[in-house]
Design a protein around this motif. Structure first.
Motif, short mmCIF file in Angstrom:
data_model
loop_
_atom_site.label_atom_id
_atom_site.label_comp_id
_atom_site.label_asym_id
_atom_site.label_seq_id
_atom_site.Cartn_x
_atom_site.Cartn_y
_atom_site.Cartn_z
N TYR A 190 0.79 -1.22 0.00
CA TYR A 190 0.00 0.00 0.00
C TYR A 190 0.84 1.28 0.00
CZ TYR A 190 -4.34 -2.67 0.65
OH TYR A 190 -5.41 -3.52 0.47
N PRO A 191 1.98 1.32 0.69
CA PRO A 191 2.79 2.54 0.59
C PRO A 191 3.21 2.88 -0.84
CG PRO A 191 3.51 1.22 2.46
CD PRO A 191 2.54 0.38 1.69
N PHE A 192 3.37 1.86 -1.69
CA PHE A 192 3.75 2.11 -3.08
C PHE A 192 2.61 2.75 -3.86
CE2 PHE A 192 6.44 -1.97 -2.54
CZ PHE A 192 7.36 -1.27 -1.76
N LEU A 193 1.37 2.48 -3.45
CA LEU A 193 0.20 3.05 -4.12
C LEU A 193 -0.16 4.43 -3.58
CD1 LEU A 193 -2.09 -0.13 -4.23
CD2 LEU A 193 -0.52 0.71 -5.98
N ASN A 194 0.53 4.83 -2.52
CA ASN A 194 0.24 6.11 -1.88
C ASN A 194 1.27 7.18 -2.25
OD1 ASN A 194 -1.54 7.54 -0.20
ND2 ASN A 194 -0.16 7.34 1.56
N LEU A 230 6.85 0.72 -10.17
CA LEU A 230 6.55 0.15 -8.86
C LEU A 230 5.05 0.17 -8.59
CD1 LEU A 230 7.61 -0.92 -6.14
CD2 LEU A 230 7.90 1.46 -5.42
N ARG A 231 4.40 1.27 -8.94
CA ARG A 231 2.96 1.41 -8.74
C ARG A 231 2.21 0.38 -9.59
NH1 ARG A 231 2.75 6.33 -10.40
NH2 ARG A 231 3.36 7.19 -8.38
N LEU A 232 2.62 0.24 -10.83
CA LEU A 232 1.96 -0.67 -11.76
C LEU A 232 2.10 -2.13 -11.32
CD1 LEU A 232 0.46 -0.98 -14.46
CD2 LEU A 232 2.70 -1.03 -15.59
N THR A 233 3.29 -2.50 -10.89
CA THR A 233 3.52 -3.88 -10.45
C THR A 233 2.74 -4.18 -9.18
OG1 THR A 233 5.75 -3.70 -11.38
CG2 THR A 233 5.29 -5.61 -10.01
N SER A 234 2.66 -3.22 -8.27
CA SER A 234 1.87 -3.40 -7.04
C SER A 234 0.39 -3.58 -7.37
CB SER A 234 2.07 -2.20 -6.11
OG SER A 234 3.42 -2.04 -5.75
N LEU A 235 -0.10 -2.78 -8.31
CA LEU A 235 -1.49 -2.94 -8.74
C LEU A 235 -1.72 -4.31 -9.36
CD1 LEU A 235 -2.06 0.57 -10.35
CD2 LEU A 235 -3.28 -0.33 -8.36
N GLY A 236 -0.70 -4.84 -10.03
CA GLY A 236 -0.82 -6.16 -10.62
C GLY A 236 -1.05 -7.24 -9.57
N VAL A 237 -0.43 -7.09 -8.40
CA VAL A 237 -0.63 -8.05 -7.31
C VAL A 237 -2.09 -7.99 -6.84
CG1 VAL A 237 0.06 -8.74 -5.00
CG2 VAL A 237 1.78 -7.89 -6.60
N ARG A 293 -6.68 7.27 -6.12
CA ARG A 293 -5.50 8.13 -6.27
C ARG A 293 -4.77 7.81 -7.58
NH1 ARG A 293 -1.21 10.61 -3.06
NH2 ARG A 293 -2.48 10.38 -1.19
N THR A 294 -4.58 6.52 -7.85
CA THR A 294 -3.91 6.12 -9.09
C THR A 294 -4.75 6.48 -10.30
OG1 THR A 294 -2.76 4.30 -7.97
CG2 THR A 294 -2.95 4.17 -10.37
N MET A 295 -6.05 6.33 -10.21
CA MET A 295 -6.93 6.67 -11.32
C MET A 295 -6.88 8.16 -11.64
SD MET A 295 -10.03 4.18 -10.04
CE MET A 295 -11.35 4.85 -11.04
N GLU A 296 -6.47 8.97 -10.69
CA GLU A 296 -6.36 10.41 -10.90
C GLU A 296 -5.00 10.82 -11.45
OE1 GLU A 296 -9.06 13.02 -8.06
OE2 GLU A 296 -7.72 11.75 -6.87
N LYS A 352 -3.80 3.59 -14.57
CA LYS A 352 -5.20 3.96 -14.43
C LYS A 352 -6.10 2.80 -14.85
CE LYS A 352 -4.78 8.97 -15.18
NZ LYS A 352 -5.13 10.09 -16.09
N THR A 353 -5.72 2.12 -15.91
CA THR A 353 -6.53 1.01 -16.42
C THR A 353 -6.60 -0.12 -15.41
OG1 THR A 353 -5.91 1.59 -18.69
CG2 THR A 353 -6.81 -0.61 -18.33
#
Length: 334
Positions: A151-155, A166-173, A200-203, A210-211
């Motif tokens: 979650y810190p990577f998505l924040n 990093l954000r994209l790979t975390s979302l993949g999990v 937050r990522t969608m913005e 975003k996808t």
């Protein structure tokens, strides 16, 4: 300890002559060789000097190792080593000093974690498969609250390439977890506040991030628990609606049929809730009602059908919403 077998495989043969091995089908021998290679690399994960190369090789070859997820989970010290890789870069998240090399290394660890929860994400945008994607390890993965380490990577707010990767790979999990359509998974993610992180990522994320984030929100909404959660309060509904609306506006300038399809599906699912459907009559973007995206959706029959159904739902009567106790406007006033 001297009698402890070197192999980590739970199905390793206990005996047999070399002649019996020769008689095995070639496919079985190839499978055994791949498993032996995987076991050797997994053993190297607990050695800090060998870990970086082992992470790289395992992440590249993860699709070749059929039983890699249980092997990772049940091997001594392996999950701890992967978590150590993750938490080691927390200090460089803020202020943002993440280097490409650091990003690549931790993403290799995340790619292995993703194997623990579901089937491979071939239908999703990413090529990161892991621990989160295996039926035997998915609930163990959740019960250990391992997604919280991501979650810190998505924040983060940085749009630099290392942070975006990093954000994209975390979302993949997380995407691997929701793709399995399990209410327990949805409930866990909702209880740990995944929705604000996805919004937050969608913005501010890249089109690909975003996808994937929108796909996660879509899968949460498709579960009844998720839809009820979003539509329980006006604040939650309008938070999601505002972000979806802003994305539609942005897509008018930079179209993406793939992202638009997920947005339409989110709106369509929201319209299944009477109060949300009533609210959508006033906050559904006009660009979804006119011909703005006609060319973008020309080749996607499914997305066009979803949009038509959405417009039909939103254009219906207003009785149902008020039978359930009033719409969101009523809730906000009170």
């Amino acid at each position: 300890m001297s009698n402890q077998p070197q192999s980590l495989s739970m199905n390793a043969p206990s005996g047999g002559s070399s002649s019996s091995m020769v008689s095995l089908p070639e496919a079985q021998m190839n499978k055994d060789q791949k498993m032996a290679s995987a076991e050797s690399l997994v053993l190297e994960l607990i050695n800090p000097d060998l870990r970086e190369n082992a992470l790289l090789e395992l992440s590249k070859k993860r699709e070749l190792f059929q039983d890699l997820a249980p092997l990772l989970w049940n091997s001594f010290g392996t999950i701890a080593a992967l978590l150590q890789e993750i938490v080691s870069i927390y200090p460089v998240l803020s202020p943002p000093n993440l280097t490409p090399a650091q990003s690549n290394r931790v993403c290799n660890a995340l790619a292995l974690l993703q194997l623990l929860g579901k089937l491979p994400l071939r239908a999703l945008i990413l090529d990161v498969q892991c621990v989160a994607s295996h039926s035997e390890t998915r609930m163990l993965f959740l019960n250990a609250h391992i997604p919280l380490y991501l979650y810190p990577f998505l924040n983060t707010n940085s749009k630099s390439r290392p942070f975006e990767y990093l954000r994209l790979t975390s979302l993949g999990v997380i995407g691997a977890l929701v793709k399995v359509d399990d209410t327990e998974v949805i409930s866990f993610l909702l209880s740990t506040e995944i929705i604000p992180l996805c919004l937050r990522t969608m913005e501010m994320g890249s089109e690909l991030s975003k996808t994937v984030a929108t796909f996660i929100v879509q899968k949460i909404l498709l579960d009844d628990v998720g839809l009820d959660y979003i539509c329980t309060t006006a604040e939650r509904f309008f938070a999601v609606g505002r972000v979806l609306g802003n994305m539609v506006t942005a897509l008018a300038d930079q179209p993406s049929s793939r992202l638009l399809k997920h947005i339409i599906r989110c709106y369509l699912r929201l319209s299944d809730n009477p109060r949300a459907c009533d609210a959508l009559r006033s906050c559904l973007p006009d660009m979804l009602k006119d011909a703005t995206f006609s060319s973008c959706l020309r080749e996607d029959q499914t997305a066009r059908r979803w949009l038509q159904q959405l417009l039909h739902n939103v254009g219906g009567n207003r009785v149902a919403a008020f039978q359930t106790g009033g719409g969101f406007d009523h809730m906000l006033v009170n």
